[in-house]
Design a protein around this motif. Sequence first.
Motif, PDB file in Angstrom:
ATOM      1  N   GLU A   1       8.479 -10.644   1.625  1.00  0.00           N
ATOM      2  CA  GLU A   1       8.291 -12.103   1.636  1.00  0.00           C
ATOM      3  C   GLU A   1       9.445 -12.802   0.927  1.00  0.00           C
ATOM      4  O   GLU A   1       9.970 -13.821   1.407  1.00  0.00           O
ATOM      5  CB  GLU A   1       6.966 -12.453   0.969  1.00  0.00           C
ATOM      6  N   GLN A   2       9.831 -12.264  -0.209  1.00  0.00           N
ATOM      7  CA  GLN A   2      10.922 -12.854  -0.989  1.00  0.00           C
ATOM      8  C   GLN A   2      12.233 -12.855  -0.229  1.00  0.00           C
ATOM      9  O   GLN A   2      12.930 -13.876  -0.163  1.00  0.00           O
ATOM     10  CB  GLN A   2      11.083 -12.076  -2.302  1.00  0.00           C
TER      11      GLN A   2
ATOM     12  N   HIS B   1       5.423  -5.461   0.088  1.00  0.00           N
ATOM     13  CA  HIS B   1       5.286  -6.604   0.994  1.00  0.00           C
ATOM     14  C   HIS B   1       5.721  -7.893   0.297  1.00  0.00           C
ATOM     15  O   HIS B   1       6.295  -8.789   0.932  1.00  0.00           O
ATOM     16  CB  HIS B   1       3.848  -6.742   1.492  1.00  0.00           C
ATOM     17  N   GLY B   2       5.483  -7.967  -1.004  1.00  0.00           N
ATOM     18  CA  GLY B   2       5.958  -9.118  -1.766  1.00  0.00           C
ATOM     19  C   GLY B   2       7.472  -9.226  -1.723  1.00  0.00           C
ATOM     20  O   GLY B   2       8.025 -10.335  -1.636  1.00  0.00           O
TER      21      GLY B   2
ATOM     22  N   GLN C   1      11.049 -13.564  10.402  1.00  0.00           N
ATOM     23  CA  GLN C   1       9.699 -14.082  10.158  1.00  0.00           C
ATOM     24  C   GLN C   1       8.663 -13.355  11.003  1.00  0.00           C
ATOM     25  O   GLN C   1       7.546 -13.085  10.540  1.00  0.00           O
ATOM     26  CB  GLN C   1       9.650 -15.589  10.441  1.00  0.00           C
TER      27      GLN C   1
ATOM     28  N   HIS D   1       4.295  -7.026   9.463  1.00  0.00           N
ATOM     29  CA  HIS D   1       4.027  -6.223   8.271  1.00  0.00           C
ATOM     30  C   HIS D   1       2.737  -6.676   7.582  1.00  0.00           C
ATOM     31  O   HIS D   1       1.972  -5.843   7.078  1.00  0.00           O
ATOM     32  CB  HIS D   1       5.199  -6.311   7.289  1.00  0.00           C
ATOM     33  N   ALA D   2       2.513  -7.973   7.558  1.00  0.00           N
ATOM     34  CA  ALA D   2       1.297  -8.505   6.949  1.00  0.00           C
ATOM     35  C   ALA D   2       0.057  -8.003   7.678  1.00  0.00           C
ATOM     36  O   ALA D   2      -0.967  -7.680   7.050  1.00  0.00           O
ATOM     37  CB  ALA D   2       1.333 -10.034   6.942  1.00  0.00           C
TER      38      ALA D   2
ATOM     39  N   ALA E   1      12.678 -12.491   3.017  1.00  0.00           N
ATOM     40  CA  ALA E   1      12.587 -13.298   4.239  1.00  0.00           C
ATOM     41  C   ALA E   1      12.800 -14.772   3.907  1.00  0.00           C
ATOM     42  O   ALA E   1      13.504 -15.492   4.630  1.00  0.00           O
ATOM     43  CB  ALA E   1      11.232 -13.099   4.902  1.00  0.00           C
ATOM     44  N   GLU E   2      12.219 -15.209   2.796  1.00  0.00           N
ATOM     45  CA  GLU E   2      12.355 -16.621   2.403  1.00  0.00           C
ATOM     46  C   GLU E   2      13.798 -16.981   2.089  1.00  0.00           C
ATOM     47  O   GLU E   2      14.270 -18.074   2.425  1.00  0.00           O
ATOM     48  CB  GLU E   2      11.480 -16.897   1.172  1.00  0.00           C
TER      49      GLU E   2
ATOM     50  N   PHE F   1      16.087  -7.288   3.037  1.00  0.00           N
ATOM     51  CA  PHE F   1      14.828  -7.200   3.785  1.00  0.00           C
ATOM     52  C   PHE F   1      14.761  -5.854   4.509  1.00  0.00           C
ATOM     53  O   PHE F   1      13.714  -5.199   4.518  1.00  0.00           O
ATOM     54  CB  PHE F   1      14.737  -8.348   4.791  1.00  0.00           C
TER      55      PHE F   1
ATOM     56  N   LEU G   1       7.951 -10.112   9.373  1.00  0.00           N
ATOM     57  CA  LEU G   1       7.115 -10.314   8.187  1.00  0.00           C
ATOM     58  C   LEU G   1       5.644 -10.443   8.568  1.00  0.00           C
ATOM     59  O   LEU G   1       4.767  -9.868   7.920  1.00  0.00           O
ATOM     60  CB  LEU G   1       7.584 -11.557   7.429  1.00  0.00           C
ATOM     61  N   VAL G   2       5.372 -11.198   9.619  1.00  0.00           N
ATOM     62  CA  VAL G   2       4.002 -11.363  10.102  1.00  0.00           C
ATOM     63  C   VAL G   2       3.424 -10.018  10.536  1.00  0.00           C
ATOM     64  O   VAL G   2       2.259  -9.697  10.264  1.00  0.00           O
ATOM     65  CB  VAL G   2       3.959 -12.379  11.266  1.00  0.00           C
TER      66      VAL G   2
END
Length: 223
Positions: A119-120, A115-116, A176, A182-183, A122-123, A130, A179-180
């Motif tokens: 995030e990387q 997941h880290g 994004q 997945h979180a 996606a940013e 991704f 990503l949400v």
Amino acid sequence: MDPSQIAQTALYQEVAERLRQRIFAHELLPGARIDEQALALDYGISRTPLREALKVLASEGLVTLRPRRGCFVTEVSEQDLDDIFPLMAMLEGRCALEATTRAQPEDLARLDALHGQLEQFAESNEIARFFEANQAFHYQIQEMSGNRRLRQVIQDLRKVLKLTRLFSLSIDGRLQQSLVEHAAILAAIKAGDAAGAQAAMHDHILAGRQALARSHVAQELAT
């Protein structure tokens, strides 16, 4: 067993994997005809292992064999996607539920690390990276489930979806949003909330279908 038979088996499997990666990379586009003669010359092999490789890819749904017309890279229709995604949502949701009930600390650590990466990427808006991290995240959950039958069915369906799914991440805001989602899956698994993980994964898969539908509409408007 004759050693030459082993070598022949390994050869067609290697050819299948090379073609599989070319299809996933869109070097061979959906709908494109497979030029067997050119590929055989390119790989320095006879037509026999090539045809065996194409049979493997046909069984996976990546190519379509048409009598007297040849072999074509599979085109995934909107109806195909409507059929596949609800099934995937159900299967991967079940996988997340089973993964939550069996999760060990080391499993959660690996999932956290993946997941880290999401995030990387996606940013930095690295869509291709991704996508690959996303695949690894889902595969880790499938491994955690301990259900090899379920994992195999999911992987077979994902091979077909991989023909198109990368493009859904190009839709504004989808990276994004993904990503949400997945979180939410990760949080539920870490909390031991099996039903919550199942629901979060189910909704995540269906959101991917909705993104692809928006992508299709955008492509039609652009043409």
